[in-house]
Write an enzyme that holds these catalytic residues in place. Sequence first.
Site, PDB file in Angstrom:
ATOM      1  N   SER A 124     -10.233  -6.142  10.123  1.00 35.26           N
ATOM      2  CA  SER A 124     -11.462  -5.511   9.661  1.00 35.26           C
ATOM      3  C   SER A 124     -12.240  -6.553   8.878  1.00 35.26           C
ATOM      4  O   SER A 124     -11.729  -7.107   7.896  1.00 35.26           O
ATOM      5  CB  SER A 124     -11.140  -4.303   8.776  1.00 35.26           C
ATOM      6  OG  SER A 124     -12.295  -3.554   8.479  1.00 35.26           O
ATOM      7  N   GLU A 182      -6.431  -0.999  15.480  1.00 38.65           N
ATOM      8  CA  GLU A 182      -7.032  -1.961  14.556  1.00 38.65           C
ATOM      9  C   GLU A 182      -6.040  -3.061  14.183  1.00 38.65           C
ATOM     10  O   GLU A 182      -4.891  -2.803  13.850  1.00 38.65           O
ATOM     11  CB  GLU A 182      -7.484  -1.245  13.280  1.00 38.65           C
ATOM     12  CG  GLU A 182      -8.077  -2.190  12.243  1.00 38.65           C
ATOM     13  CD  GLU A 182      -8.182  -1.578  10.859  1.00 38.65           C
ATOM     14  OE1 GLU A 182      -8.232  -2.341   9.880  1.00 38.65           O
ATOM     15  OE2 GLU A 182      -8.187  -0.330  10.760  1.00 38.65           O
ATOM     16  N   ARG A 230       2.042   1.058  10.114  1.00 35.54           N
ATOM     17  CA  ARG A 230       1.550   1.401   8.774  1.00 35.54           C
ATOM     18  C   ARG A 230       2.731   1.395   7.803  1.00 35.54           C
ATOM     19  O   ARG A 230       3.481   2.355   7.721  1.00 35.54           O
ATOM     20  CB  ARG A 230       0.880   2.778   8.802  1.00 35.54           C
ATOM     21  CG  ARG A 230      -0.066   3.048   7.651  1.00 35.54           C
ATOM     22  CD  ARG A 230      -0.685   4.425   7.789  1.00 35.54           C
ATOM     23  NE  ARG A 230      -1.518   4.557   8.962  1.00 35.54           N
ATOM     24  CZ  ARG A 230      -2.797   4.238   9.021  1.00 35.54           C
ATOM     25  NH1 ARG A 230      -3.408   3.761   7.956  1.00 35.54           N
ATOM     26  NH2 ARG A 230      -3.486   4.400  10.135  1.00 35.54           N
ATOM     27  N   ARG A 261       0.847  -1.195   0.000  1.00 39.34           N
ATOM     28  CA  ARG A 261       0.000   0.000   0.000  1.00 39.34           C
ATOM     29  C   ARG A 261       0.883   1.246   0.000  1.00 39.34           C
ATOM     30  O   ARG A 261       1.858   1.327   0.751  1.00 39.34           O
ATOM     31  CB  ARG A 261      -0.929   0.020   1.217  1.00 39.34           C
ATOM     32  CG  ARG A 261      -1.934  -1.134   1.206  1.00 39.34           C
ATOM     33  CD  ARG A 261      -2.878  -1.101   2.377  1.00 39.34           C
ATOM     34  NE  ARG A 261      -3.725  -2.285   2.380  1.00 39.34           N
ATOM     35  CZ  ARG A 261      -4.613  -2.600   3.322  1.00 39.34           C
ATOM     36  NH1 ARG A 261      -4.761  -1.789   4.359  1.00 39.34           N
ATOM     37  NH2 ARG A 261      -5.341  -3.692   3.238  1.00 39.34           N
ATOM     38  N   ARG A 312       1.038  -6.439  12.620  1.00 43.74           N
ATOM     39  CA  ARG A 312       0.415  -5.794  13.782  1.00 43.74           C
ATOM     40  C   ARG A 312       0.247  -6.783  14.931  1.00 43.74           C
ATOM     41  O   ARG A 312       0.292  -6.392  16.106  1.00 43.74           O
ATOM     42  CB  ARG A 312      -0.927  -5.180  13.383  1.00 43.74           C
ATOM     43  CG  ARG A 312      -0.770  -4.001  12.435  1.00 43.74           C
ATOM     44  CD  ARG A 312      -2.032  -3.194  12.287  1.00 43.74           C
ATOM     45  NE  ARG A 312      -1.820  -2.044  11.395  1.00 43.74           N
ATOM     46  CZ  ARG A 312      -2.664  -1.041  11.243  1.00 43.74           C
ATOM     47  NH1 ARG A 312      -3.811  -1.030  11.920  1.00 43.74           N
ATOM     48  NH2 ARG A 312      -2.390  -0.035  10.424  1.00 43.74           N
TER      49      ARG A 312
END
Length: 425
Positions: free
Chosen positions: A350, A347, A275, A260, A389
């Site tokens: 999801s 988070e 991130r 990403r 994560r």
Amino acid sequence: MHDIRFIREQPEAFDAGLKRRGLAPLAVELLEIDRRRREAVTRAQELQTRRNELSKLIGQKKAKKEDAQAEMDEVARSKDAQAEAELLSKAADDDLNAILATLPNIPSDETPDGKDEADNKELRKVGEPRKFNFEAKDHIAIGAGLGMMDFERAAKLSGARFVILSGALARLERALGAFMLDLHTGTNGYTEVNPPVLVRDAALYGTGQLPKFTEDLFTTEQGLWLIPTAEVSLTNLVNDEIVDDATLPRRYTAQTLCFRSEAGAAGKDTQGMIRQHQFVKVEMVSIARPEESDAEHERMTACAEEVLKRLGLPFRTIVLCTGDMGFSARKTYDIEVWLPGQDRYREISSCSNCGDFQARRMNARYRPAGEKGTKFVHTLNGSGLAVGRTLIAVLENYQQADGSVTIPAVLRPYMGGLEVIQPTR
């Protein structure tokens, strides 16, 4: 992709759904384009029907040696008129699809309204955050102390938002992914897939990343795209197919590298592993019958939660509001793990029910048993979990005062029996 028939039949409901997403009403504009398209299609069909009649008449007149010039002239004019009508139809169709392709899914009735993450609703908390008798460090400090997490060398190789893990931390990341895959395949009924991480435009269009989120993706000079999530590869396994009803629900899982650009996250989590441009994630995807997708959504979320339960990591599950939900989702649960180094939940998964939104873009259907026609499947996706994560969460929740990290019991078989990661320097 939205069903234009639904917009024709319930324009007010469609606009109400857009309003919940913070968008202006569009039904009138879309229906006007649709009217032009249908009129052009009808005109082309009428001209074709008339030309067929004229062809018969010309044949009859020629058989009788009668003059058919007028009919032949009309046929010539008809061909030009039909070509023009077909061009108008295609132009209107392109205009319609260009707008529909950029519109997000309509939220479910159960999705709470809201502007941003502050309006998300907590559903449950599991586990109590650990009480430390020393000042808890974040994963950056823990990794540096262990001597196995290197951001500086990664930056020399690739720039910002990359990391090099080595030694026991590299193995711990591998162990986490293997543990998740074993749980999802052995207990949760998912089929493991090893899919491509390079895909064509159509795959990203099908799951909703294109055309709206081009800047968030990495592309190659050969025109292929690096996947931002294995959701793209796994969901597209049914692209343009009629799925056998007897095989539903289909459940897939994969561990892949994900890429990403984080273009929309400038200034957020610039330090550490939260991130990154490249990361590892275990993904779950379900292809389900419409009447089963809500139950499948709950099941998928429970599968993701189970990973954290077995790792002994405190977490909470929230339902996202309309303003914080992803483009393709109609309802989303986020699972947030407790990070002592940040003193808050972050988070880690999801899980989204996309209804038939992606299936329409992919033309993915099934034929219900005993019926002649086909219906669009429902697609669901969820992280099970983001491996990097989860590594962060293990480091921060299992840190010790001497800088070492205790390995959760369920991971020790994957770590060759190692119980504690000790600093190398």
